[in-house]
Design a protein around this motif. Structure first.
Motif, PDB file in Angstrom:
ATOM      1  N   SER A  27      50.090   8.289  45.797  1.00  0.00           N
ATOM      2  CA  SER A  27      50.238   7.408  44.986  1.00  0.00           C
ATOM      3  C   SER A  27      50.400   7.804  43.708  1.00  0.00           C
ATOM      4  O   SER A  27      50.605   6.707  42.600  1.00  0.00           O
ATOM      5  CB  SER A  27      48.925   6.484  45.153  1.00  0.00           C
ATOM      6  OG  SER A  27      47.824   6.995  44.667  1.00  0.00           O
ATOM      7  N   GLY A  28      50.630   8.899  43.261  1.00  0.00           N
ATOM      8  CA  GLY A  28      50.850   9.456  41.945  1.00  0.00           C
ATOM      9  C   GLY A  28      52.177   8.879  41.638  1.00  0.00           C
ATOM     10  O   GLY A  28      53.052   8.905  42.256  1.00  0.00           O
ATOM     11  N   GLY A  29      52.227   8.400  40.268  1.00  0.00           N
ATOM     12  CA  GLY A  29      53.559   7.749  39.777  1.00  0.00           C
ATOM     13  C   GLY A  29      53.635   6.431  40.071  1.00  0.00           C
ATOM     14  O   GLY A  29      54.931   5.683  39.947  1.00  0.00           O
TER      15      GLY A  29
ATOM     16  N   LEU B 195      51.410   2.743  50.031  1.00  0.00           N
ATOM     17  CA  LEU B 195      52.504   2.519  50.605  1.00  0.00           C
ATOM     18  C   LEU B 195      53.629   2.601  49.746  1.00  0.00           C
ATOM     19  O   LEU B 195      54.829   3.138  50.441  1.00  0.00           O
ATOM     20  CB  LEU B 195      52.335   0.891  50.973  1.00  0.00           C
ATOM     21  CG  LEU B 195      51.424   0.937  52.062  1.00  0.00           C
ATOM     22  CD1 LEU B 195      50.879  -0.844  52.141  1.00  0.00           C
ATOM     23  CD2 LEU B 195      51.769   1.258  53.524  1.00  0.00           C
ATOM     24  N   ALA B 196      53.701   2.127  48.508  1.00  0.00           N
ATOM     25  CA  ALA B 196      54.877   2.238  47.694  1.00  0.00           C
ATOM     26  C   ALA B 196      55.315   3.856  47.462  1.00  0.00           C
ATOM     27  O   ALA B 196      56.605   4.120  47.260  1.00  0.00           O
ATOM     28  CB  ALA B 196      54.964   1.575  46.344  1.00  0.00           C
ATOM     29  N   GLY B 197      54.257   4.679  47.397  1.00  0.00           N
ATOM     30  CA  GLY B 197      54.420   6.059  46.979  1.00  0.00           C
ATOM     31  C   GLY B 197      55.226   6.686  48.180  1.00  0.00           C
ATOM     32  O   GLY B 197      56.000   7.255  47.872  1.00  0.00           O
TER      33      GLY B 197
ATOM     34  N   VAL C 252      57.215   2.371  39.477  1.00  0.00           N
ATOM     35  CA  VAL C 252      57.430   3.702  39.984  1.00  0.00           C
ATOM     36  C   VAL C 252      57.959   4.716  39.042  1.00  0.00           C
ATOM     37  O   VAL C 252      59.065   4.284  38.388  1.00  0.00           O
ATOM     38  CB  VAL C 252      58.225   3.687  41.288  1.00  0.00           C
ATOM     39  CG1 VAL C 252      58.394   5.044  41.965  1.00  0.00           C
ATOM     40  CG2 VAL C 252      57.447   2.622  42.165  1.00  0.00           C
ATOM     41  N   SER C 253      57.246   5.711  38.778  1.00  0.00           N
ATOM     42  CA  SER C 253      57.924   6.730  37.845  1.00  0.00           C
ATOM     43  C   SER C 253      58.479   8.006  38.770  1.00  0.00           C
ATOM     44  O   SER C 253      57.568   8.439  39.702  1.00  0.00           O
ATOM     45  CB  SER C 253      57.009   7.383  36.930  1.00  0.00           C
ATOM     46  OG  SER C 253      56.570   6.535  36.128  1.00  0.00           O
ATOM     47  N   ILE C 254      59.746   8.289  38.656  1.00  0.00           N
ATOM     48  CA  ILE C 254      60.319   9.543  39.227  1.00  0.00           C
ATOM     49  C   ILE C 254      60.985  10.325  38.467  1.00  0.00           C
ATOM     50  O   ILE C 254      61.610  10.201  37.460  1.00  0.00           O
ATOM     51  CB  ILE C 254      61.200   8.741  40.661  1.00  0.00           C
ATOM     52  CG1 ILE C 254      62.589   8.170  39.603  1.00  0.00           C
ATOM     53  CG2 ILE C 254      60.726   7.657  41.599  1.00  0.00           C
ATOM     54  CD1 ILE C 254      63.586   7.655  40.624  1.00  0.00           C
ATOM     55  N   VAL C 255      61.313  11.716  39.485  1.00  0.00           N
ATOM     56  CA  VAL C 255      62.137  12.645  38.998  1.00  0.00           C
ATOM     57  C   VAL C 255      63.214  12.834  39.690  1.00  0.00           C
ATOM     58  O   VAL C 255      63.136  12.740  41.073  1.00  0.00           O
ATOM     59  CB  VAL C 255      61.523  14.008  38.741  1.00  0.00           C
ATOM     60  CG1 VAL C 255      62.515  14.962  38.364  1.00  0.00           C
ATOM     61  CG2 VAL C 255      60.323  13.797  37.641  1.00  0.00           C
ATOM     62  N   VAL C 256      64.484  12.514  39.275  1.00  0.00           N
ATOM     63  CA  VAL C 256      65.819  12.447  40.427  1.00  0.00           C
ATOM     64  C   VAL C 256      66.311  13.930  40.407  1.00  0.00           C
ATOM     65  O   VAL C 256      66.280  14.567  39.425  1.00  0.00           O
ATOM     66  CB  VAL C 256      66.705  11.378  39.899  1.00  0.00           C
ATOM     67  CG1 VAL C 256      66.218  10.105  39.912  1.00  0.00           C
ATOM     68  CG2 VAL C 256      67.347  11.850  38.667  1.00  0.00           C
ATOM     69  N   GLU C 257      67.295  14.020  41.597  1.00  0.00           N
ATOM     70  CA  GLU C 257      67.982  15.509  41.642  1.00  0.00           C
ATOM     71  C   GLU C 257      69.255  15.176  40.791  1.00  0.00           C
ATOM     72  O   GLU C 257      69.725  13.826  40.826  1.00  0.00           O
ATOM     73  CB  GLU C 257      68.336  15.445  43.149  1.00  0.00           C
ATOM     74  CG  GLU C 257      67.333  15.841  43.941  1.00  0.00           C
ATOM     75  CD  GLU C 257      66.616  17.442  43.865  1.00  0.00           C
ATOM     76  OE1 GLU C 257      67.484  18.300  43.051  1.00  0.00           O
ATOM     77  OE2 GLU C 257      65.668  17.919  44.673  1.00  0.00           O
TER      78      GLU C 257
ATOM     79  N   ARG D 113      64.669  -1.353  47.805  1.00  0.00           N
ATOM     80  CA  ARG D 113      64.731  -1.949  48.914  1.00  0.00           C
ATOM     81  C   ARG D 113      63.798  -1.255  49.951  1.00  0.00           C
ATOM     82  O   ARG D 113      63.071  -2.050  50.580  1.00  0.00           O
ATOM     83  CB  ARG D 113      66.335  -1.584  49.442  1.00  0.00           C
ATOM     84  CG  ARG D 113      66.407  -2.187  50.709  1.00  0.00           C
ATOM     85  CD  ARG D 113      67.850  -1.762  51.410  1.00  0.00           C
ATOM     86  NE  ARG D 113      68.996  -1.844  50.243  1.00  0.00           N
ATOM     87  CZ  ARG D 113      69.555  -0.955  49.708  1.00  0.00           C
ATOM     88  NH1 ARG D 113      69.425   0.177  49.900  1.00  0.00           N
ATOM     89  NH2 ARG D 113      70.607  -1.164  48.776  1.00  0.00           N
ATOM     90  N   ASN D 114      63.626  -0.029  49.686  1.00  0.00           N
ATOM     91  CA  ASN D 114      62.619   0.674  50.808  1.00  0.00           C
ATOM     92  C   ASN D 114      61.108   0.276  50.325  1.00  0.00           C
ATOM     93  O   ASN D 114      60.342  -0.177  51.333  1.00  0.00           O
ATOM     94  CB  ASN D 114      62.690   2.181  50.595  1.00  0.00           C
ATOM     95  CG  ASN D 114      62.381   2.900  51.821  1.00  0.00           C
ATOM     96  OD1 ASN D 114      62.568   2.410  53.069  1.00  0.00           O
ATOM     97  ND2 ASN D 114      61.790   3.993  51.816  1.00  0.00           N
ATOM     98  N   VAL D 115      60.783   0.044  49.183  1.00  0.00           N
ATOM     99  CA  VAL D 115      59.434  -0.303  48.605  1.00  0.00           C
ATOM    100  C   VAL D 115      59.141  -1.569  49.145  1.00  0.00           C
ATOM    101  O   VAL D 115      58.123  -2.080  49.576  1.00  0.00           O
ATOM    102  CB  VAL D 115      59.120   0.046  47.035  1.00  0.00           C
ATOM    103  CG1 VAL D 115      57.801  -0.591  46.655  1.00  0.00           C
ATOM    104  CG2 VAL D 115      59.071   1.419  46.812  1.00  0.00           C
TER     105      VAL D 115
END
Length: 135
Positions: free
Chosen positions: A58-60, A21-23, A74-79, A93-95
C-alpha cells in the motif's frame, strides 16, 4: 440499501483494505516501475530488511473513504518511454475495477502523481536505497 448495507446487517471496510487493493491494481499496470516518493521507497526498503516484515503493497497509496464511496491517490515512478497519459488511464481503469469489484464501494476518483521517471541504465532497484547514501 446497497451491497454493503442490507436489512440483515452492514459490512464495513477499513481504509487499509482499499489501499492494498489499489496498490496491487496499480502494480499490475505495465510501465509502473515503483510506487511512492523516493523517501517513502527508501523507508520501505529499510523496513523490509527486518526479519519477519512483509512487503508494503500500500506504499504510495492514500485513501479517503466514506461508508459508500472512496477517493484514491496513487504516487508512481514510470518507466522511461511510457506515455504518462496512457499509463494514468490504465491505472485508473484497473484501480476502479479492482476496488469496486472487491469492496462494493464507488470509486469517485483516482488521482495519479508521477514522482519520477526510471531511466534505462539506472540499475538501482526501485525499493532499495543507493549504497553510497546509506552506510
Amino acid at each position: 440499501m446497497d451491497a454493503l448495507h442490507t436489512d440483515r446487517g452492514d459490512t464495513t471496510i477499513e481504509e487499509g483494505v482499499v489501499q492494498k487493493l489499489a496498490g496491487m491494481a496499480t502494480r499490475e499496470v505495465p510501465g509502473v516501475f515503483a510506487m511512492g516518493s523516493a523517501g517513502r521507497r527508501a523507508f520501505s526498503a529499510l523496513a523490509e530488511r527486518i526479519p519477519g516484515s512483509q512487503t508494503n503493497v500500500s506504499g504510495g497509496v492514500s485513501v479517503e473513504k466514506g461508508e459508500r464511496q472512496t477517493a484514491i491517490d496513487v504516487s508512481i515512478v514510470v518507466e522511461y518511454g511510457i506515455s504518462i497519459v496512457e499509463i494514468s488511464n490504465n491505472i485508473r481503469r484497473n484501480v476502479i475495477q479492482s476496488v469496486e469489484h472487491a469492496t462494493g464501494l464507488e470509486v469517485l476518483e483516482v488521482n495519479i502523481h508521477v514522482t519520477d521517471v526510471h531511466l534505462p541504465g539506472d540499475e538501482s532497484a526501485p525499493d532499495e536505497p543507493k549504497p553510497d547514501r546509506l552506510q
